[in-house]
Design a protein around this motif. Structure first.
Motif, PDB file in Angstrom:
ATOM      1  N   LYS A  43       0.819  -1.410   0.074  1.00  0.00           N
ATOM      2  CA  LYS A  43      -0.015   0.026  -0.267  1.00  0.00           C
ATOM      3  C   LYS A  43       0.911   1.265   0.100  1.00  0.00           C
ATOM      4  O   LYS A  43       0.563   2.166  -0.435  1.00  0.00           O
ATOM      5  CB  LYS A  43      -0.882  -0.067   1.132  1.00  0.00           C
ATOM      6  N   THR A  44       2.175   1.297   0.529  1.00  0.00           N
ATOM      7  CA  THR A  44       2.902   2.443   0.667  1.00  0.00           C
ATOM      8  C   THR A  44       3.816   2.797  -0.317  1.00  0.00           C
ATOM      9  O   THR A  44       4.710   3.612  -0.408  1.00  0.00           O
ATOM     10  CB  THR A  44       3.871   2.325   1.994  1.00  0.00           C
ATOM     11  N   PHE A  45       3.799   1.811  -1.382  1.00  0.00           N
ATOM     12  CA  PHE A  45       4.637   1.868  -2.640  1.00  0.00           C
ATOM     13  C   PHE A  45       4.342   3.186  -3.372  1.00  0.00           C
ATOM     14  O   PHE A  45       3.187   3.457  -3.776  1.00  0.00           O
ATOM     15  CB  PHE A  45       4.178   0.549  -3.706  1.00  0.00           C
ATOM     16  N   GLY A  46       5.319   3.940  -3.277  1.00  0.00           N
ATOM     17  CA  GLY A  46       5.549   5.312  -4.078  1.00  0.00           C
ATOM     18  C   GLY A  46       4.623   6.452  -3.273  1.00  0.00           C
ATOM     19  O   GLY A  46       4.610   7.619  -3.751  1.00  0.00           O
ATOM     20  N   VAL A  47       4.360   6.050  -1.926  1.00  0.00           N
ATOM     21  CA  VAL A  47       3.803   7.153  -1.221  1.00  0.00           C
ATOM     22  C   VAL A  47       4.781   8.392  -0.771  1.00  0.00           C
ATOM     23  O   VAL A  47       4.266   9.544  -0.568  1.00  0.00           O
ATOM     24  CB  VAL A  47       3.368   6.503   0.047  1.00  0.00           C
TER      25      VAL A  47
END
Length: 608
Positions: free
Chosen positions: A444-448
């Motif tokens: 979910k935090t990929f690229g956040v």
């Protein structure tokens, strides 16, 4: 316990943890003790040794360490001896005879000699009541000073199943601590971890100076320490020789110490330093281990050390008496080149390269240096110390709580199963090979954190590590683990200030350009001021008396009394033997032996 502590060592009370450790060992139980240099590790096994009926055996890695400890104990009226190659075989035979007759209370042996003396230990009139393994990190492959001869110590549990073992060290991270317990076969030993904080030591780093600039900075530094002694650690023998020569040419009493000198030359230098005949020793890392000289007022690192463990142990040789002392570290890119080569050829490449990275990060950090050291050794600290160059010249900071929460969330959502580089890739949304292999682009935090450049994320993650939000699990492929401090931030319970990233130009050698050298920090911000009533001329007179006595007995002056004791005498100016004996650090044996002489000197000075 208090009676023995006062009678032999002259102290009215124990320091933190000492009492608990003594009580634990008196119950016949094993222990691992972690205390910084100068915090009183030796008392932890010396007091039980004097309380127990049998003989205590201390395993020690260096002849100089054994000699120092034995001299100190004998000076307090304790029967201590050492078995090693530093004395004649005739003297060793005499020591064996005394052991067999039950006359020796504390026996020091080297690890390689221990098993050869098993018959002696098993047949002594005084049975072995306690084993103390000093510098215990030497037994671990993870330790910064691994020594193969220490690995035979696991046999102690087999040969002496009912005898308690206490392992002691000043420097061991979490992985090394567990390995020590495993290697010594004492898995259920209780761990006693003292604070690693040494608030009396100032911490200063200066980057990018060439040898000419370093020499000028050292001369300026020594001007402020005209009557103080200290150690300058160098990376190579040639540097140590050249620096000692340079200092002598500039009227500084200096000598070199390294493995290229003969044993006689090294011993002469060490004795001259211990007896205050030499002010500065320019040494490779071979010098200082186990030296109990209490009045070393400064430690300078001419080059970057190879690890934080080495650095911490070496600066710990300053200010053992608790008085304000300075440490100064020089660092430039050429150090990294040389140290990397050493690590590559060390036989423990991966471990040593990682340790070098952490040392370099310390030198380049813009976070309170004491916080970095404490967090490294697993002692969380969220307070700046006010006694390092970063605290004296703080960088520009901003509220980085949201950025830190994003990074911590990424680590947790990846099951704490990735290293620092991969965390940055995940935050920036980069499809690196590891991201693809582990399918981390589904997290979910990929690229956040795409709005932050990759190299800035690397810097912020490093600051998080140095502030204790995360820790590196060296025994789990260097994956990051969120600490309790990190969880508090992730849950919104605490906020975090990050330093603004400044990208400096690269030097031709690939290092960063040095910041402008800062003035040395003022000392003693965390230390109580010296007593106002001290008579400086009396202190000097007592110092001269101590020197004469030491010369007559062929002992280092600090073995008789430390500078701290002399300062107390010059302040309280006792007039009776009872008052003299009540001064902290003066035991009954020394009171009877030296009291009349020192009282006479004090009385003459007061009258004059």
């Amino acid at each position: 316990m208090e009676k023995i502590l006062k009678h032999y060592f002259g102290y009215d009370s124990f320091r933190p943890l000492q009492r608990e450790i003594v009580e634990w060992l008196m119950q016949g139980k094993d222990a691992l003790v972690l205390m910084p240099t100068g915090a009183g590790k030796s008392i932890c096994y010396q007091v039980p040794a004097l309380m127990m009926k049998g003989m205590t055996v201390v395993v020690s890695p260096l002849i100089s360490l054994m000699k120092d400890q034995v001299q100190s104990l004998v000076a307090c009226g304790i029967v201590a001896r050492a078995l090693n190659t530093g004395v004649s075989e005739g003297e060793n035979q005499e020591t064996r005879r005394e052991c067999l007759e039950g006359k020796v209370k504390i026996l020091y042996v080297s690890p390689e000699r221990l098993l050869a003396e098993l018959e002696l230990l098993q047949n002594s009139v005084l049975p072995v009541s306690l084993f103390a393994i000093d510098e215990a990190h030497c037994i671990s492959n993870w330790g910064h000073d691994f020594r193969p001869e220490y690995t035979q110590l696991d046999a102690l549990r087999s040969f002496f199943p009912g005898v308690p073992i206490v392992a002691l060290t000043a420097t061991a991270d979490k992985v090394t601590r567990q390995d020590i317990l495993k290697q010594l076969n004492i898995p259920d030993a209780r761990m006693f971890v003292s604070s690693f904080d040494r608030p009396n030591l100032s911490l200063d780093v200066r980057r990018g100076l060439d040898s000419r600039q370093k020499h000028a900075a050292i001369m300026q530094f020594l001007l402020r320490h005209a009557n103080d002694c200290g150690i300058i650690y160098c990376l190579s023998r040639a540097t140590a020789d050249a620096l000692a020569l340079y200092l002598r040419d500039h009227k500084i009493s200096a000598a070199a110490y390294h493995a290229g000198l003969s044993a006689e030359e090294r011993n002469a230098t060490q004795d001259a330093f211990l007896c205050d005949r030499v002010q500065v020793v320019c040494a490779t890392i071979a010098f200082g281990m186990g030296i109990n000289k209490s009045n070393v007022r400064f430690v300078i690192h001419y080059n970057l050390p190879k690890s934080i463990e080495n650095f911490y142990q070496e600066i710990g040789r300053a200010g053992r008496d608790g008085l304000p002392s300075e440490t100064l570290l020089f660092y430039n890119a050429s150090d990294i080149v040389q140290l990397s080569r050493f690590a590559e050829n060390s036989g423990q490449r991966e471990i040593n390269m990682e340790r070098l990275r952490r040392m370099r990060e310390y030198a380049e950090a813009e976070v309170c240096r004491r916080r970095i050291l404490l967090n490294y050794f697993g002692e969380p600290s969220n307070q700046d110390c006010g006694n390092c160059d970063v605290c004296h010249h703080p960088p520009q900071r901003f509220d980085g709580t949201v950025l830190v929460q994003k990074a911590l969330s990424a680590i947790v959502r990846c099951d704490e199963n990735i290293g620092m580089r991969t965390v940055a890739d995940v935050l920036c949304g980069l499809f690196s090979s590891e991201v693809k292999n582990m399918q981390l682009f589904h997290v979910k935090t990929f690229g956040v954190g795409r709005e932050v450049p990759l190299r800035d994320w690397n810097d912020y993650l490093l600051q998080m590590l140095q502030m204790g939000m995360v820790e590196i699990q060296y025994d789990k492929h260097n994956h990051l683990h969120v600490t309790p401090a990190g969880w508090r931030v992730l849950k919104g319970q605490e906020r975090v200030l990050l330093s603004v990233v400044h990208h400096e130009e690269k030097t031709p050698a690939g290092g960063r350009k040095g910041r402008k050298a800062t003035a040395a920090p003022s000392l003693g911000l965390s230390v109580q001021p010296a007593p106002q009533q001290e008579d400086a001329s009396l202190f000097e007179a007592l110092r001269q008396l101590r020197s004469r006595l030491a010369q007559e007995q062929q002992l280092p002056p600090y073995i008789i009394f430390s500078d701290k004791v002399l300062h107390l005498l010059a302040t309280s100016r006792p007039s009776t033997l009872e008052e003299f004996g009540n001064v902290s650090g003066i035991g009954e044996f020394k009171c009877q032996k030296y009291g009349a002489l020192f009282l006479k000197e004090i009385a003459a000075h007061v009258k004059g």
